[in-house]
Design a protein around this motif. Structure first.
Motif, short mmCIF file in Angstrom:
data_model
loop_
_atom_site.label_atom_id
_atom_site.label_comp_id
_atom_site.label_asym_id
_atom_site.label_seq_id
_atom_site.Cartn_x
_atom_site.Cartn_y
_atom_site.Cartn_z
N LEU A 51 39.14 -29.55 40.47
CA LEU A 51 38.51 -30.49 39.56
C LEU A 51 37.91 -29.69 38.41
N THR A 52 38.33 -30.02 37.19
CA THR A 52 37.92 -29.25 36.02
C THR A 52 37.38 -30.18 34.95
N ASP A 53 36.23 -29.80 34.41
CA ASP A 53 35.66 -30.52 33.27
C ASP A 53 36.14 -29.84 32.00
N LEU A 54 37.04 -30.49 31.27
CA LEU A 54 37.64 -29.90 30.08
C LEU A 54 36.90 -30.23 28.79
N SER A 55 35.80 -30.95 28.89
CA SER A 55 35.10 -31.36 27.67
C SER A 55 34.42 -30.19 26.99
N ARG A 56 33.98 -29.20 27.74
CA ARG A 56 33.34 -28.01 27.18
C ARG A 56 33.89 -26.78 27.90
N LEU A 57 34.07 -25.71 27.11
CA LEU A 57 34.62 -24.48 27.66
C LEU A 57 33.74 -23.30 27.24
N TYR A 58 33.76 -22.28 28.08
CA TYR A 58 33.18 -20.99 27.73
C TYR A 58 34.29 -20.07 27.23
N VAL A 59 33.94 -19.18 26.32
CA VAL A 59 34.84 -18.10 25.92
C VAL A 59 34.09 -16.80 26.16
N ASN A 60 34.62 -15.99 27.05
CA ASN A 60 33.99 -14.72 27.42
C ASN A 60 34.76 -13.58 26.77
N PHE A 61 34.04 -12.67 26.09
CA PHE A 61 34.68 -11.53 25.43
C PHE A 61 33.68 -10.39 25.37
N THR A 62 34.16 -9.23 24.96
CA THR A 62 33.31 -8.04 24.86
C THR A 62 33.41 -7.46 23.45
N LEU A 63 32.34 -6.81 23.04
CA LEU A 63 32.28 -6.13 21.76
C LEU A 63 31.71 -4.74 21.98
N PRO A 64 32.09 -3.76 21.15
CA PRO A 64 31.50 -2.42 21.30
C PRO A 64 30.01 -2.44 21.04
N GLU A 65 29.31 -1.49 21.65
CA GLU A 65 27.86 -1.48 21.55
C GLU A 65 27.37 -1.31 20.11
N GLN A 66 28.21 -0.75 19.22
CA GLN A 66 27.82 -0.60 17.82
C GLN A 66 27.65 -1.95 17.12
N SER A 67 28.21 -3.02 17.72
CA SER A 67 28.16 -4.34 17.10
C SER A 67 26.91 -5.12 17.48
N ARG A 68 26.05 -4.55 18.33
CA ARG A 68 24.90 -5.31 18.83
C ARG A 68 24.00 -5.80 17.70
N GLU A 69 23.80 -5.00 16.68
CA GLU A 69 22.91 -5.38 15.59
C GLU A 69 23.47 -6.51 14.75
N ARG A 70 24.76 -6.74 14.82
CA ARG A 70 25.41 -7.71 13.94
C ARG A 70 25.65 -9.06 14.61
N THR A 83 32.43 1.03 30.03
CA THR A 83 33.16 0.79 28.77
C THR A 83 32.26 0.87 27.54
N ARG A 84 30.95 0.94 27.71
CA ARG A 84 30.01 0.92 26.59
C ARG A 84 30.22 -0.31 25.71
N ALA A 85 30.47 -1.43 26.37
CA ALA A 85 30.71 -2.69 25.66
C ALA A 85 29.69 -3.72 26.09
N ILE A 86 29.49 -4.71 25.24
CA ILE A 86 28.54 -5.79 25.49
C ILE A 86 29.32 -7.05 25.83
N LYS A 87 28.95 -7.72 26.90
CA LYS A 87 29.56 -8.98 27.26
C LYS A 87 28.90 -10.11 26.48
N VAL A 88 29.74 -10.94 25.87
CA VAL A 88 29.25 -12.05 25.05
C VAL A 88 29.94 -13.33 25.54
N GLN A 89 29.18 -14.41 25.56
CA GLN A 89 29.74 -15.71 25.96
C GLN A 89 29.46 -16.74 24.88
N GLY A 90 30.51 -17.45 24.50
CA GLY A 90 30.39 -18.53 23.55
C GLY A 90 30.76 -19.86 24.18
N THR A 91 30.34 -20.93 23.57
CA THR A 91 30.62 -22.28 24.07
C THR A 91 31.29 -23.07 22.98
N LEU A 92 32.33 -23.81 23.35
CA LEU A 92 33.04 -24.64 22.38
C LEU A 92 33.29 -26.02 22.96
#
Length: 405
Positions: free
Chosen positions: A226-245, A279-288
């Motif tokens: 059973l899946t709720d398709l009305s809202r989704l997460y998008v999980n991705f990573t960015l290098p640590e140098q991007s944290r300030e931005r 990996t020296r990366a930051i995990k980021v989650q967005g919602t759409l």
């Protein structure tokens, strides 16, 4: 004695004469040898001189031939390097995940007696999905409800006697305890019956049915997703140098290979407070918001984190830049005086430092100035300093989508 002397003298004279004769022959031989050597040297000099003259004559004739047969200027398409305000992004590859997604499973074991859903159907929270055999629990419930009615009657009698001072309080308390125990058993049986009826925990879309009527399932066995398709997460990573931005609430643009040309807006909702030590990366989650429900969990997503745009950047068409292992370069059209004194157009290969690409344009950080004309078509036939002519018509446009055979 004088005769001997004369003979000797004669002999000596003859000897001297012979010696003289021999002395005269030796210079003759030497002169002839020198003459031969001189003749050979002269002939060799003439031969070498002839070869050198022939080689120079051939080279001069070849040069004259090519000088008189210059190829016509190569027609090329050009575009002008301009200043523009360029949108900036941080790019990443992410994975889509549903905000709510479960595999529906029974809490208790039992035999399936009825299935209320079809594969792929949309259901609401609380909708019945599967019924397990609950005949035993239903029978126990009937017996317990009968016991409850009897316990209520006994309690009422004992209360009536107690009010009339005809019965002890102990009987009242005992009958009340019996009624409470029967009601507790009823609730327990009703809970067991409810467990035998599997319901949808939330609104969503069902997957493929994995059971059949009459099948015995154990607790935790997969029934359907059973899946709720009305809202989704998008999980991705960015290098640590991007944290300030990046920050929570920042705009995202999501693209999927399944829907080329479409962009789905999203927002950063969570930033992992730790950086991965591996990996020296930051995990980021967005919602759409997936209102039309075209995106599905598990899809790859091309993520663009929208940054403030940069103004005053030199841009050229993407086809103008030649990417090689030795560096990036473009051909710039220069106007120089030709052999006849008239201005002629030539192509000059200029190394450049290319920046971000987007919208069929490339940023040029160094190497090209605004207003210079760069060649966007016909570079394969060019070399540095080659004569060119500007072709009539607009420059070819880069297709938005690469054709697939």
């Amino acid at each position: 004695m004088s005769a001997d002397t004369q003979t000797s003298t004669t002999v000596g004279h003859d000897t001297v004469r012979r010696d003289g004769a021999q002395g005269e022959r030796r210079p003759v031989r030497r002169r002839s040898t020198v003459i031969r050597l001189i003749i050979v040297a002269v002939l060799m000099a003439l031969l070498l001189g002839g070869l050198w003259w022939f080689n120079e004559f051939r080279n001069r004739m070849i040069a004259d031939f090519f000088a008189g047969n210059k190829p016509p200027p190569t027609p090329v398409a050009v575009a002008e390097a301009t200043l523009a305000t360029v949108p900036k992004f941080l790019t990443a590859i992410g994975t889509l995940e549903s905000v709510r997604q479960v595999t529906v499973s029974p809490e208790v074991a039992g035999r399936i007696t009825r299935i209320y859903f079809e594969s792929g159907a949309a259901v609401q929270a609380g909708a019945p999905l599967v019924q397990l055999n609950d005949e035993t629990e239903q029978a126990d419930l009937l017996a317990q409800r009968t016991q409850a009615r009897l316990a209520e009657l006994n309690l009422e009698r004992s209360l009536s006697l107690r009010r009339n001072q005809a019965g002890p309080q102990t009987t009242v308390d005992q009958n009340r305890a019996e009624l409470d125990q029967v009601n507790a058993n009823i609730k327990r049986t009703e809970s067991l019956i409810a467990e035998k009826l599997i319901r949808a925990p939330f609104d969503g879309n069902l997957g493929i049915r994995q059971i059949n009527v009459g099948q015995y399932v154990t607790a935790g066995a997969a029934v359907v997703t059973l899946t709720d398709l009305s809202r989704l997460y998008v999980n991705f990573t960015l290098p640590e140098q991007s944290r300030e931005r990046i920050r929570v609430g920042q705009e995202l643009r999501i693209a999927s290979d399944a829907f080329p040309g479409r962009s789905f807006p999203a927002t950063i909702t969570t930033i992992e407070p730790q950086v991965s030590a591996d990996t020296r990366a930051i995990k980021v989650q967005g919602t759409l918001e997936n209102r039309d429900r075209v995106l599905l969990p598990g899809m790859f997503a091309n993520v663009q984190v929208v940054l403030p745009p940069e103004s005053g950047v030199v841009v050229v068409p993407e086809t103008a830049v030649d990417y090689t292992l030795y560096g990036d370069s473009v051909y710039v059209v220069r106007e120089k005086p030709g052999p006849d004194g008239k201005p002629a157009l030539t192509a000059e290969r200029v190394p450049v430092t290319a920046g971000d690409r987007g919208a069929n344009q490339v940023e040029i950080r160094r190497g090209v100035k605004p207003g210079e004309k760069v060649i966007v078509s016909g570079q394969l036939k060019l070399s540095n300093g080659a004569a060119v002519s500007i072709a009539e018509g607009a420059a070819p446009q880069t297709p938005e989508r690469i054709p697939v055979n």
